[in-house]
Design an enzyme around this catalytic site. Structure first.
Site, PDB file in Angstrom:
ATOM      1  N   ASP A 189       5.386  -2.203   0.714  1.00 56.84           N
ATOM      2  CA  ASP A 189       4.554  -1.436  -0.199  1.00 56.84           C
ATOM      3  C   ASP A 189       3.140  -1.450   0.390  1.00 56.84           C
ATOM      4  OD1 ASP A 189       3.471  -0.292  -2.599  1.00 56.84           O
ATOM      5  OD2 ASP A 189       2.846  -2.315  -3.175  1.00 56.84           O
TER       6      ASP A 189
ATOM      7  N   THR B 174      -0.290  -0.793  -1.458  1.00 55.62           N
ATOM      8  CA  THR B 174      -1.367  -1.373  -2.251  1.00 55.62           C
ATOM      9  C   THR B 174      -1.046  -2.799  -2.681  1.00 55.62           C
ATOM     10  OG1 THR B 174      -1.976   0.798  -3.076  1.00 55.62           O
ATOM     11  CG2 THR B 174      -2.767  -1.099  -4.313  1.00 55.62           C
TER      12      THR B 174
END
Length: 780
Positions: free
Chosen positions: A473, A475
């Site tokens: 991922d 963020t």
């Protein structure tokens, strides 16, 4: 002295705010005062919540871990600490013995933390006594734990019990005496060896009978007793004695090795202080640590350890977290920072506020995770357990056939074939094979825990060591998860005036972009006064009045809904900023552009180094993000990583499932909204400080919140997997060699038991290499 500054790590908490503030996947971010940015406001690189579905339904999609009987039933859970349980073989004996008792619904043995857990229909003192009597009968000492919260606060000694040397010394002395008698008088010496064998046999035979009644007829004690008795009947008293002596040596060595293996886990228990100073109405009072409650104010002196998860009340503190994270450099915490239990106060006496319930602090969670991990066996471990259940009876039957068939069918000598059959019987003990895998897994889990990584059992350990690709991922994983202002471009005002206006409109909001603008203005020593008549324009942005003028903050694509279109020059500037992976917002009136502000979620300081280390390990890397293509490309190019952009959480799930069809893949995320993709991956790995949500959603958690832990974790699991294969090869290889040599008469009883005990000691010692494993690149 140099210190890490923990205040810079607060991005993870801000990331948590991001999840609560962002409301939907279209990124219409509703601020506290109904401030709503449009779909494009956060559509480029800097926004905090890219790619996450913040709808309320998504949060409910996080799967709970598989329910075990402990959670499902209404049974009463009884827990004992078992003293003397120094090997996996001991653990199985206790489990098999207790589960045959009446009114017992389920029995679990947690070998690594020496616990016996029994589920009964109701709390009955008679049942408790019956269980304890059975454990005592099996030769162990049960210590009943009346309350779960007190479970980890007993004092435990994990040094090897020196009393175990006494039977060995007695038997050894008798063997020496018998041998001296044999030198003087052969007949008297033979009788002396028979008596010595009987003395050594009695405790083993007694235990074998207890185990047989408890449902374990093929225990090593039973096989040893049959072989020794058989040897006595055929006149091989000297060898019977040596078999018993070598068996006792092997048991002792196994106990020493496994005790050392458990020290890594038991050291976690010892981190917790028994007593703590609590401040009540300004007065100091010493209380038991397990009695602490949330909001209690405690005082810890220099050199003391924290008894609970806490928030620092004092202005600052230097904390040594090496016992939990492996990081040897003290961390500088500031007032308001969260600190985990078990950490060591380095310098001054400090005050802290307790935030964890009794029995639910960081150390308790690690211990509970390790206990739960034993229920999640690796596939190869489950296979070995099943194989060993058939292996021993099969070898026992084969030994019986070896004893009777040659003499009966081929008129062979009974003595020879009885002797060979008894030797084969000793080969039937699966101790080395059974312990080959769990000893490695326990060592690896302990090693990982000391380095700030929690692994949920053998299955996860095996899978992590075999992955070929790692997906991330963006963020909060590859980036800080906290947008920062990078560019302030004023048009009809000065930069300071632009920031003053923007901060006034954004003031009071908890939205990550709004907070970033206000924080930046504050750092520029600009006084921030909240604008009047602030309100959100759904799907557009936010507006507010300053000095009788209405100002709007919107995404560039929504400017025409509240003001005149941007000219080509400014549109080109915005395009360049967004191509660099930045988020741009513009401040306008109905008549003109006042200025623009660019923000960016910066890379974590360890991202580039970690990705490079993973590539050196031969792993492919991939970034999955909800950002637009330009922003994702900018971040990916800095990392040298492949990427997929503009993905909803459901799209990430599809991507992971597609890749998993062809290769094993790990998904690394925050453990909350990435949980569907993490569950779909071969292995899910969570970032963060070991929160319950992160642990439940993933197969492993990087509690140091450092990506550098990831390549070190993969090196450790690969080493552990190689170690397991080595142990299985050693155990089966030596068994096969001695099976053949015993069948053809090349090896005798004493060599067979030496091979069995020696192999167990070898595989255990090999497993201890995992406990001490330290990659040459641990400090990347």
């Amino acid at each position: 002295m140099l210190y890490n500054n923990k205040s810079t790590q607060s991005h993870h908490e801000n990331h948590a705010h991001c999840h609560s503030d962002c409301q939907n996947i279209a990124h219409n971010h509703t601020h506290d005062t109904h401030h709503s940015h449009d779909a494009n406001h956060n559509h480029s690189g800097g926004h905090c919540c890219e790619g996450h579905d913040h709808g309320s339904t998504q949060k409910n999609e996080i799967e709970d871990p598989p329910e075990d009987p402990e959670r499902k039933s209404q049974d009463i859970k009884l827990t004992w600490k078992i003293k003397g349980m120094d090997c996996a073989h001991c653990a199985s004996k206790i489990e098999n013995g207790v589960k045959t008792l009446p009114n017992i619904n389920q029995t679990k043995i947690i070998f690594s933390t020496e616990k016996l857990i029994v589920f009964v229909p109701k709390h009955d003192d008679a049942v408790i006594k019956m269980i304890e009597d059975k454990v005592v009968e099996l030769g162990y000492t049960p210590i009943f734990e009346s309350t779960p919260n007190h479970a980890h606060h007993h004092e435990h000694s994990h040094s090897f019990d020196k009393k175990a040397f006494i039977p060995l010394a007695v038997l050894g002395s008798l063997i020496v005496i018998s041998y001296l008698i044999l030198l003087v008088n052969h007949t008297a010496g033979e009788y002396a060896f028979i008596l010595t064998a009987i003395v050594g046999l009695i405790p083993i035979l007694k235990e074998a009978l207890v185990l047989t009644r408890s449902g374990t007829p093929f225990a090593i004690e039973s096989l040893m007793s049959i072989s020794a008795i058989g040897a006595l009947f055929i006149g091989a008293a000297e060898e019977a004695t040596m078999v018993l002596f070598l068996f006792m040596i092997g048991e002792m060595l196994e106990g020493v090795a496994t005790t050392k293996a458990k020290k890594g886990i038991s050291s976690l228990v010892q981190l917790m202080p028994e007593e703590t100073v609590v401040i009540i109405d300004g007065k100091r009072k010493t209380v038991a640590s397990h009695s602490l409650k949330p909001d209690d104010i405690i005082e810890i002196s220099s050199g003391g350890r924290l008894p609970a998860d806490v928030i620092l009340v004092s202005e600052q503190a230097n904390i040594d977290e090496s016992a939990l994270t492996g990081e040897s450099i003290p961390v500088n915490y500031l007032s308001g920072d969260k600190i985990l239990a078990g950490s060591l106060v380095v310098d001054n006496t400090i005050q802290l506020k307790v935030i964890s319930q009794s029995g639910q602090n960081a150390v308790d969670r690690i211990l509970q995770l390790i206990e739960d991990a034993e229920e999640r066996k690796a596939p190869i471990e489950r296979f070995i357990d099943k194989f060993s259940r058939y292996y021993t009876p099969a070898i026992a039957l084969f030994a019986l056939l070896v004893i009777v068939i040659p003499p009966l069918l081929f008129n062979e000598d009974w003595y020879t074939w009885v002797y060979r059959g008894l030797t084969l019987l000793l080969i039937g003990c699966p101790c080395a094979l059974v312990i080959s895998t769990p000893a490695v897994i326990t060592s690896a889990l302990s090693n990982a825990a000391k380095r700030g990584v929690l692994i949920k059992g053998g299955a996860a350990l095996e899978h992590i060591g075999s992955i070929k690709m790692v997906a991330f991922d963006k963020t909060g994983t590859l980036t800080e998860g906290k947008p920062q202002v990078t560019d302030v471009i004023a048009q009809s005002v000065t930069q300071q005036q632009l920031l003053t206006l923007a901060a006034a409109i954004e003031s009071g909001s908890h939205h990550p972009l709004a907070k970033a603008i206000v924080d930046y203005a504050t750092k520029q020593q600009i006084e921030v006064n909240e604008a009047s008549n602030r309100k959100a324009n759904a799907g557009v942005g936010i507006q507010g009045d300053i000095d009788d003028q209405t100002y709007y903050i919107v995404a560039p694509s929504k400017v025409t809904t509240v003001s005149i279109p941007l000219d080509d020059e400014n549109a080109q500037k915005i395009h360049q900023l967004e191509s660099a992976g930045k988020t741009v917002v513009v401040l306008v009136t109905q008549q003109k552009l006042v200025g623009m502000i660019a923000l960016q979620d910066v890379l974590r300081s360890d991202s580039i180094t970690a990705i490079k280390a993973l590539n050196e390990l031969g792993l492919k890397t991939l970034m999955l993000t909800g950002d637009n293509q330009r922003s994702a490309k900018a971040i990916a190019s800095q990392l040298g990583i492949d990427y997929r952009a503009e993905l909803l959480p459901a799209d990430k799930l599809v991507e992971i499932e597609k890749i998993r069809n062809t290769t094993s893949i790990a998904m690394v995320g925050d453990g909350i909204n990435d949980s569907p993709a993490m569950k779909a991956a071969t292995v899910g790995i969570a970032m963060g400080s070991g929160t319950d949500v992160a642990l439940e959603a993933a197969d492993a958690a990087l509690t140091q919140n450092s990506l550098l832990s990831l390549p070190n974790l993969i090196r450790l699991t690969r080493f552990a997997n190689r170690n397991i294969k080595q142990n299985i090869t050693i155990a089966l290889g030596i068994k096969l060699v001695f099976l053949l040599t015993s069948l053809f008469g090349y090896t005798g009883l004493w060599l067979a038991v030496l091979a069995d005990s020696g192999t167990t000691a070898i595989v255990t010692a090999n497993a201890l290499r995992v406990l001490g494993f330290k990659s040459k690149k641990d400090k990347i």
